[in-house]
Design an enzyme around this catalytic site. Sequence first.
Site, PDB file in Angstrom:
ATOM      1  N   LYS A   1       3.386  -5.971  10.888  1.00 45.51           N
ATOM      2  CA  LYS A   1       4.067  -5.510   9.699  1.00 45.51           C
ATOM      3  C   LYS A   1       3.562  -4.321   8.733  1.00 45.51           C
ATOM      4  O   LYS A   1       2.465  -4.088   8.888  1.00 45.51           O
ATOM      5  CB  LYS A   1       4.653  -6.705   8.739  1.00 45.51           C
ATOM      6  CG  LYS A   1       3.612  -7.576   8.012  1.00 45.51           C
ATOM      7  CD  LYS A   1       3.744  -8.662   7.520  1.00 45.51           C
ATOM      8  CE  LYS A   1       2.698  -9.441   6.915  1.00 45.51           C
ATOM      9  NZ  LYS A   1       3.102 -10.122   5.764  1.00 45.51           N
TER      10      LYS A   1
ATOM     11  N   ARG B   1       7.628 -20.109  -0.807  1.00 43.90           N
ATOM     12  CA  ARG B   1       7.848 -18.902  -0.692  1.00 43.90           C
ATOM     13  C   ARG B   1       9.281 -18.704   0.277  1.00 43.90           C
ATOM     14  O   ARG B   1      10.283 -18.848  -0.117  1.00 43.90           O
ATOM     15  CB  ARG B   1       6.768 -18.191  -0.108  1.00 43.90           C
ATOM     16  CG  ARG B   1       6.941 -16.396  -0.296  1.00 43.90           C
ATOM     17  CD  ARG B   1       5.729 -15.903   0.067  1.00 43.90           C
ATOM     18  NE  ARG B   1       5.405 -15.804   1.452  1.00 43.90           N
ATOM     19  CZ  ARG B   1       4.632 -15.101   2.119  1.00 43.90           C
ATOM     20  NH1 ARG B   1       3.811 -14.207   1.587  1.00 43.90           N
ATOM     21  NH2 ARG B   1       4.487 -15.058   3.543  1.00 43.90           N
TER      22      ARG B   1
ATOM     23  N   TYR C   1      -7.897  13.481 -17.013  1.00 41.91           N
ATOM     24  CA  TYR C   1      -6.875  13.220 -17.957  1.00 41.91           C
ATOM     25  C   TYR C   1      -7.531  12.256 -19.063  1.00 41.91           C
ATOM     26  O   TYR C   1      -8.248  11.234 -18.510  1.00 41.91           O
ATOM     27  CB  TYR C   1      -5.801  12.468 -17.274  1.00 41.91           C
ATOM     28  CG  TYR C   1      -4.814  13.435 -16.466  1.00 41.91           C
ATOM     29  CD1 TYR C   1      -4.021  14.125 -17.396  1.00 41.91           C
ATOM     30  CD2 TYR C   1      -4.412  13.048 -15.201  1.00 41.91           C
ATOM     31  CE1 TYR C   1      -3.005  14.795 -16.620  1.00 41.91           C
ATOM     32  CE2 TYR C   1      -3.501  14.031 -14.699  1.00 41.91           C
ATOM     33  CZ  TYR C   1      -2.686  14.932 -15.419  1.00 41.91           C
ATOM     34  OH  TYR C   1      -1.870  15.655 -14.564  1.00 41.91           O
TER      35      TYR C   1
ATOM     36  N   MET D   1      -2.862  11.881  -9.608  1.00 39.44           N
ATOM     37  CA  MET D   1      -1.859  11.627  -8.693  1.00 39.44           C
ATOM     38  C   MET D   1      -2.203  12.424  -7.398  1.00 39.44           C
ATOM     39  O   MET D   1      -2.331  11.713  -6.158  1.00 39.44           O
ATOM     40  CB  MET D   1      -0.608  12.129  -8.877  1.00 39.44           C
ATOM     41  CG  MET D   1       0.539  12.101  -8.161  1.00 39.44           C
ATOM     42  SD  MET D   1       2.168  12.682  -8.224  1.00 39.44           S
ATOM     43  CE  MET D   1       2.573  11.877  -9.675  1.00 39.44           C
TER      44      MET D   1
HETATM   45  C1  PLP Z   1       3.939 -15.057   7.719  1.00 41.83           C
HETATM   46  C2  PLP Z   1       2.856 -14.567   8.135  1.00 41.83           C
HETATM   47  N1  PLP Z   1       2.084 -14.851   9.015  1.00 41.83           N
HETATM   48  C3  PLP Z   1       0.588 -14.286   9.351  1.00 41.83           C
HETATM   49  C4  PLP Z   1       0.015 -13.191   8.456  1.00 41.83           C
HETATM   50  C5  PLP Z   1      -1.243 -12.593   8.730  1.00 41.83           C
HETATM   51  O1  PLP Z   1      -2.239 -12.701   7.765  1.00 41.83           O
HETATM   52  P1  PLP Z   1      -3.516 -12.043   7.996  1.00 41.83           P
HETATM   53  O2  PLP Z   1      -3.362 -10.741   7.763  1.00 41.83           O
HETATM   54  O3  PLP Z   1      -4.232 -12.655   6.749  1.00 41.83           O
HETATM   55  O4  PLP Z   1      -4.319 -12.391   9.221  1.00 41.83           O
HETATM   56  C6  PLP Z   1       0.969 -12.928   7.352  1.00 41.83           C
HETATM   57  C7  PLP Z   1       0.508 -11.850   6.444  1.00 41.83           C
HETATM   58  O5  PLP Z   1       0.489 -11.507   5.150  1.00 41.83           O
HETATM   59  C8  PLP Z   1       2.212 -13.498   7.133  1.00 41.83           C
HETATM   60  O6  PLP Z   1       2.825 -13.321   6.135  1.00 41.83           O
END
Ligand code: PLP
Length: 434
Positions: A80, A188, A321, A369
């Site tokens: 992701k 969550r 800055y 920046m």
């Molecule tokens: C639902 C879920 N599974 C697995 C992972 C993978 O975690 P990691 O990057 O610590 O291996 C994440 C990462 O945030 C996650 O949100």
Amino acid sequence: MKQADMHSSADDSATVESQATTDSSQHDAALRVLRPPRAAPAEAARVTRAEIDLARVRHNLHELTACLKSSGAKLWAVIKADGYGHGARNIATALQQARVDGICVALLEEGIELREAGITVPILVMGGYYGRHRDGLDALIEHRLTPVVYEASQIDSLARAVRFLAEHGSRSTEPYPVHLKIDTGMGRLGVRPEGLGEVLATLQKARELHVDGLMTHLACADADSLSVTQTQLERFGHAEETVRAAGFSPTWRHAANTAAMLRLPESQLDLVRPGLGLFGVHPCPAHQAPQIRQPNLKPAMRVLSEIVAVRNIAVGEAVGYGHTWRASRPSRIATLPMGYADGMSRTMSGGGEVLVCGRRAPIVGTVSMDLTMVDVTDIEGVSLRDEVVILGEQTGRLGTDAISADELANHAGSISWECLTSISRRVPRFYRNP
Ligand SMILES: Cc1ncc(COP(=O)(O)O)c(C=O)c1O
């Protein structure tokens, strides 16, 4: 490494524009989903860049897979957030070539992007949100993306969408796979154990769906103590009994991120979901983790730039800055074209370091920046166009050193996950794919 040694995917420069057709209002019908182009290597005039070694990503996949021998668990790579900043399409392609079992993303859009890039392995969309309108669910189904579900209304709408498409001949009447998420303590996403009965009753009615997976997410797998993780796994076991008693037989039970799969073999279940480890970063320090195996992970990303200005500063003169840094000795200050808009956290001001000629140079003054200033007084002979490494290894004329994502995170008061995903889209990614 020279830019000429690297290649980039032409896809990286593509602007994808799609008309989102909606079924509600005129206003919605005019909505457009615009995906602005990531800074593309082919167009990059700037010297600041990220280099990603796909051979290292494949190596990390093999190292992590070797840790699964005793459980026989499969590995679904979490890529992701644009592959943790490494470029999801290129990472997914490399992993698919290396025979990864599946992929997990957070967003529907991320899943679609991967299907459009030719990824055919199962893709789990973990975020649980598929758009406000039917077209999100249609897109999910059309792209054969597996949704995570945990709530009755979500299950109802998905079942309706599957039925509609089957009735209109756009897909087979076979039940559509979903993964049911249980909240065992992350607080969550996921159905909490006390709500499981209602969700299972909804799933029993939703004959269009098939519960192919049962999952949870662990909140403290990288903490010193594993007791929270053990409690979560116990709760997950109880939830599994309830799910089976209700007549479901999920193929895939999964819970483990990188930290859990390395530290707690019993968390590996049927499949693991590592993200960070694939990019060569350990989720917790070795001394803290009595691990089943210490895999030899190799960081896949280097972030580099070049010195674009050097000046001599007299005692008492200030830099940047707010004049937060003032020379206490005659100093030589170099400027590099990477700032907080590129992912050089402003919290590195006056604290972080970069590598120049294989030696460390402290950041001075406030990170701005687009630019950052470093003190190179103690590094002899620094000149314009010298390479600067912000993340990763450098071998220069004065030595060899490395700055890890962990170190960057410590300086920035953050975590390595955030440091990697913060390298912004205006930093072009170059890929090494030997
Ligand atoms: C639902 C879920 N599974 C697995 C992972 C993978 O975690 P990691 O990057 O610590 O291996 C994440 C990462 O945030 C996650 O949100």
